[in-house]
Scaffold this motif. Structure first.
Motif, PDB file in Angstrom:
ATOM      1  N   MET A   1       0.840  -1.193   0.000  1.00  0.00           N
ATOM      2  CA  MET A   1       0.000   0.000   0.000  1.00  0.00           C
ATOM      3  C   MET A   1       0.877   1.246   0.000  1.00  0.00           C
ATOM      4  O   MET A   1       1.887   1.327   0.705  1.00  0.00           O
ATOM      5  CB  MET A   1      -0.909   0.013   1.230  1.00  0.00           C
ATOM      6  CG  MET A   1      -1.754   1.266   1.365  1.00  0.00           C
ATOM      7  SD  MET A   1      -2.742   1.252   2.892  1.00  0.00           S
ATOM      8  CE  MET A   1      -3.386   2.911   2.847  1.00  0.00           C
ATOM      9  N   VAL A   2       0.473   2.224  -0.832  1.00  0.00           N
ATOM     10  CA  VAL A   2       1.164   3.510  -0.906  1.00  0.00           C
ATOM     11  C   VAL A   2       0.113   4.608  -0.815  1.00  0.00           C
ATOM     12  O   VAL A   2      -0.947   4.513  -1.445  1.00  0.00           O
ATOM     13  CB  VAL A   2       1.966   3.654  -2.218  1.00  0.00           C
ATOM     14  CG1 VAL A   2       2.689   4.995  -2.254  1.00  0.00           C
ATOM     15  CG2 VAL A   2       2.951   2.519  -2.378  1.00  0.00           C
ATOM     16  N   PHE A   3       0.375   5.629  -0.015  1.00  0.00           N
ATOM     17  CA  PHE A   3      -0.556   6.744   0.151  1.00  0.00           C
ATOM     18  C   PHE A   3       0.075   7.990  -0.455  1.00  0.00           C
ATOM     19  O   PHE A   3       1.198   8.357  -0.116  1.00  0.00           O
ATOM     20  CB  PHE A   3      -0.845   6.971   1.631  1.00  0.00           C
ATOM     21  CG  PHE A   3      -1.898   8.006   1.912  1.00  0.00           C
ATOM     22  CD1 PHE A   3      -3.236   7.639   2.042  1.00  0.00           C
ATOM     23  CD2 PHE A   3      -1.564   9.350   2.060  1.00  0.00           C
ATOM     24  CE1 PHE A   3      -4.219   8.584   2.309  1.00  0.00           C
ATOM     25  CE2 PHE A   3      -2.537  10.302   2.320  1.00  0.00           C
ATOM     26  CZ  PHE A   3      -3.861   9.924   2.446  1.00  0.00           C
ATOM     27  N   LEU A   4      -0.657   8.632  -1.372  1.00  0.00           N
ATOM     28  CA  LEU A   4      -0.177   9.844  -2.015  1.00  0.00           C
ATOM     29  C   LEU A   4      -1.115  10.995  -1.687  1.00  0.00           C
ATOM     30  O   LEU A   4      -2.335  10.857  -1.782  1.00  0.00           O
ATOM     31  CB  LEU A   4      -0.106   9.679  -3.535  1.00  0.00           C
ATOM     32  CG  LEU A   4       0.802   8.583  -4.078  1.00  0.00           C
ATOM     33  CD1 LEU A   4       0.009   7.300  -4.330  1.00  0.00           C
ATOM     34  CD2 LEU A   4       1.480   9.027  -5.366  1.00  0.00           C
ATOM     35  N   THR A   5      -0.565  12.135  -1.316  1.00  0.00           N
ATOM     36  CA  THR A   5      -1.363  13.320  -1.028  1.00  0.00           C
ATOM     37  C   THR A   5      -0.814  14.497  -1.804  1.00  0.00           C
ATOM     38  O   THR A   5       0.397  14.633  -1.999  1.00  0.00           O
ATOM     39  CB  THR A   5      -1.370  13.643   0.481  1.00  0.00           C
ATOM     40  OG1 THR A   5      -2.082  14.877   0.690  1.00  0.00           O
ATOM     41  CG2 THR A   5       0.030  13.798   1.038  1.00  0.00           C
ATOM     42  N   GLN A  17       1.684   9.255   8.165  1.00  0.00           N
ATOM     43  CA  GLN A  17       3.021   9.414   7.593  1.00  0.00           C
ATOM     44  C   GLN A  17       4.062   8.669   8.426  1.00  0.00           C
ATOM     45  O   GLN A  17       4.935   7.980   7.888  1.00  0.00           O
ATOM     46  CB  GLN A  17       3.375  10.899   7.515  1.00  0.00           C
ATOM     47  CG  GLN A  17       4.754  11.177   6.912  1.00  0.00           C
ATOM     48  CD  GLN A  17       5.074  12.663   6.912  1.00  0.00           C
ATOM     49  OE1 GLN A  17       4.530  13.416   7.719  1.00  0.00           O
ATOM     50  NE2 GLN A  17       5.941  13.082   6.015  1.00  0.00           N
ATOM     51  N   ALA A  18       3.939   8.761   9.747  1.00  0.00           N
ATOM     52  CA  ALA A  18       4.886   8.075  10.619  1.00  0.00           C
ATOM     53  C   ALA A  18       4.774   6.559  10.473  1.00  0.00           C
ATOM     54  O   ALA A  18       5.787   5.848  10.500  1.00  0.00           O
ATOM     55  CB  ALA A  18       4.658   8.493  12.069  1.00  0.00           C
ATOM     56  N   ALA A  19       3.557   6.072  10.310  1.00  0.00           N
ATOM     57  CA  ALA A  19       3.354   4.628  10.206  1.00  0.00           C
ATOM     58  C   ALA A  19       3.826   4.075   8.865  1.00  0.00           C
ATOM     59  O   ALA A  19       4.334   2.953   8.794  1.00  0.00           O
ATOM     60  CB  ALA A  19       1.872   4.299  10.407  1.00  0.00           C
ATOM     61  N   MET A  20       3.679   4.858   7.797  1.00  0.00           N
ATOM     62  CA  MET A  20       3.959   4.350   6.456  1.00  0.00           C
ATOM     63  C   MET A  20       5.357   4.674   5.962  1.00  0.00           C
ATOM     64  O   MET A  20       5.811   4.100   4.970  1.00  0.00           O
ATOM     65  CB  MET A  20       2.918   4.887   5.469  1.00  0.00           C
ATOM     66  CG  MET A  20       1.501   4.452   5.786  1.00  0.00           C
ATOM     67  SD  MET A  20       0.344   4.768   4.438  1.00  0.00           S
ATOM     68  CE  MET A  20       0.950   3.614   3.203  1.00  0.00           C
ATOM     69  N   ALA A  21       6.010   5.610   6.618  1.00  0.00           N
ATOM     70  CA  ALA A  21       7.397   5.955   6.262  1.00  0.00           C
ATOM     71  C   ALA A  21       7.513   6.277   4.776  1.00  0.00           C
ATOM     72  O   ALA A  21       6.802   7.141   4.272  1.00  0.00           O
ATOM     73  CB  ALA A  21       8.335   4.830   6.680  1.00  0.00           C
TER      74      ALA A  21
END
Length: 291
Positions: A1-5, A17-21
């Motif tokens: 999983m990748v999160f983009l904002t 952000q801290a959890a996903m680095a």
């Protein structure tokens, strides 16, 4: 999983952000590029989730959603925050009142519109399980104080009575629960919440169709313009399937440019989506055939 904002989420997304680095990516104010990058990630087998204020999530990068995501049926999850008039005071550039209508013109696209805050975990799970692209339209839940929402489902009945059938989309539906519940049972509308679009992917339940057959009145309400909305889809469905509807009404966002802007509640009032307008529209029948 990748999160983009798209350079959003200050003082809100830091725990994520801290959890996903390194799997949390601030793509900057470059939404078109962000969607194309997400499409490439999905093509390589990653699971990208793309987040922005709703109009910047679907309107600015529409060509990239169309060409890079939808045409290739890629598993990109678009998260638009502040659906409808959620960013009311920011003016029309920040309103998302044609979002799911626009996106559902694309192949393979689905839209999920939670009604209550408690729906969000279920909606996110459903989005994660979807095999193609999906759009999550987020807003602030607005149920009555102390109200316990029913478990999530694509269709849920929120009030029951002997009156008209009202089908609503999104958090707006929650504002009608209390005034409907206060009405006598014989005139109380049957309020239904629809959370997954297009509606044809999850046909209306038999109980809803039975209520339409009895009342012969159907109202659709959504914080979305008339064109491309759930009202148009339900009207077409009613015609094609021969539902015995004698009185059909569609309450929707006007989408017009207002001389004055204010809160979400203020703009709903300008479009006749407030509870008082809904009570008048769904009250005892005064005429037939109004659209």
């Amino acid at each position: 999983m990748v999160f983009l904002t798209g350079d959003l989420g200050f003082m809100a997304l830091e725990p994520l952000q801290a959890a996903m680095a390194q799997r949390f990516i601030n793509a900057g104010v470059a939404e078109q590029n962000m969607v194309s990058v997400a499409a490439a990630m999905a093509r390589e087998g990653l699971e990208p989730w793309v987040y922005s204020i709703a109009p910047f999530c679907y309107a600015r990068p529409f060509e990239q959603i169309r060409n890079d995501v939808a045409f290739h049926n890629l598993r990109v999850r678009l998260i638009g925050n502040g659906g409808g008039y959620g960013y009311g005071v920011q003016g029309p550039t920040h309103h998302a009142v044609e979002d799911y209508g626009v996106l559902l013109t694309l192949p393979n696209m689905r839209a999920l519109v939670p009604v209550f805050d408690q729906d969000v975990p279920d909606v996110v799970t459903r989005a994660g399980e979807t095999t193609g692209p999906v759009y999550l339209r987020l807003g602030r839940g607005e149920p009555p104080a102390g109200y316990a929402p029913p478990s999530y489902a694509p269709w849920r009945q929120l009030t029951a009575g002997g009156g008209a059938v009202v089908v609503g989309v999104g958090p707006l539906v929650g504002t009608y629960i209390e005034p409907f519940a206060a009405l006598p049972e014989e005139t109380r509308p049957n309020l239904w919440a629809a959370c997954e679009l297009p509606l044809g992917a999850n046909p209306p339940p038999a109980a809803l169709l039975d209520q339409i057959a009895k009342s012969r009145r159907l109202l659709v309400v959504e914080e979305h313009v008339a064109r491309g909305g759930a009202g148009a889809e339900l009207a077409l469905m009613a015609l094609q399937q021969g539902w015995p509807v004698e009185d059909f009404r569609h309450l929707c966002a006007s989408g017009r440019i207002h001389p004055t802007y204010g809160s979400q509640a203020f703009l709903r009032l300008q479009s006749g989506l407030d509870p008082a307008s809904m009570l008048e529209a769904a009250g005892p029948q005064t005429g037939k055939g109004r659209g």
